[in-house]
Design a protein around this motif. Structure first.
Motif: not given
Length: 343
Positions: A150-155, A315-322, A141-143, A35-41
């Protein structure tokens, strides 16, 4: 001729995005995180995330019913009220969905599919169907990142699937982390994880620019897919820029070298345009150096010591990711140290 991939329509504010459990029903154990992911997206992109019919039915049911997982993908593709799809979380067995997947439905209804790790299986089927797919964050994960996306993920997500399609440069993350947070503890959701300063990319070899369509994913999952009917044909690989990453299973550098030798023997590496290697999760500095030695060694063995290779990419199993638009074009330029992609 280079393969052609259809670009799905963009996801805009108000788009409905189906959350899919194609790999695991683990989400039922961390519903607060979901639910946190849903809200943040919703807050970051304005999308309405809704679960596919079987997505929240839990691990026991979904493990017994791989067809139900494939049915969810087909439901999302065929439903005109669903505009895109996001993987909830990875796992280790979506290869079991192959007998049930309908590539014709993917071709007939091209929509954004976003995910990584075990989602490599599904991403590869989109490419086999001639449709671009997006190697990027999953919902849990990142979402659902602690303290917000993370700003990098959102961008990265916006450039790949929201903005008007235009070429853009990939850039190293300003910071990164492998810190494991307890997703079941909802009191931690608003507390940001500790990050360390970004360490940049490493240009391993190559002097001339190269360009090709992006292909790849998680090496362990590609190993499960290799040799099955779901493995992309040689023509789909030809001229590709390979984007390869490893998981939290931390395969030894030599094992990565053996997988690359398989790609060399198949003719994939000799005909590839370039290589993007993700930051390897859980590696010591000594393991990283061994990995780089193996990559150079295998490329030399197959006659490609000039291939441009960029390592330690986010990218992949790192945070934040492209977010990487698989099927889109990528240009690697060792002189300017730029990686440009066209989504």
């Amino acid at each position: 001729m280079a393969p052609h991939f259809v670009r799905p329509p963009r996801l805009l504010p108000g788009s409905r995005v189906a959350a899919l459990s194609l790999s695991s029903g683990f989400v039922a154990e961390v519903t607060g995180r979901y639910h946190a992911g849903v809200r943040q997206v919703a807050g970051a992109f304005g999308w309405e995330v809704m679960p596919a019919p079987n997505a929240l039915r839990g691990s026991e049911y979904l493990d017994r019913n791989p067809q139900a997982r494939a049915d969810d993908l087909h439901w999302a593709l065929g439903n005109p009220e669903i505009h895109g799809m996001v993987s909830i979380i990875g796992g280790d067995d979506s290869v079991r969905l192959l007998p049930f997947l309908d590539l014709g439905l993917i071709r007939a209804h091209p929509k954004v599919f976003l995910g990584f790790s075990d989602s490599t299986v599904t991403l590869s089927q989109f490419l086999r169907a001639g449709v671009m797919a997006y190697h990027g964050p999953a919902l849990l994960t990142d979402l659902a990142e602690n303290g917000g996306i993370h700003r990098f993920v959102a961008e990265g997500v916006r450039r790949a699937v929201v903005d008007e399609p235009r070429p853009f440069d990939l850039r190293p993350a300003p910071e990164w982390t492998e810190f494991r947070q307890d997703w079941a503890d909802e009191t931690l959701q608003e507390f940001r994880r500790p990050f360390q300063r970004g360490d940049g990319w490493v240009w391993l070899q190559g002097e001339a620019a190269a360009e090709g369509h992006l292909m790849g994913g998680c090496l362990e999952v590609l190993d499960m897919l290799n040799g099955t009917p779901g493995w992309p044909s040689p023509g789909v690989w030809d001229g590709a820029v390979l984007a390869l990453e490893t998981s939290e299973d931390v395969p030894p550098p030599a094992q990565v070298g053996y997988w690359l030798r398989n790609y060399a023997a198949q003719g994939i590496l000799p005909r590839a345009a370039g290589l993007l290697l993700a930051r390897p999760r859980g590696y010591t500095p000594e393991m990283v150096e061994s990995l780089y030695t193996w990559v150079r060694r295998v490329l030399a063995e197959c006659g490609r010591p000039e291939m441009p290779v960029v390592a330690n990419v986010d990218f992949g199993h790192t945070s934040p990711q492209l977010t990487l638009p698989l099927g889109g074009q990528a240009r690697l330029d060792p002189v300017t140290r730029r990686v440009m992609v066209t989504p």
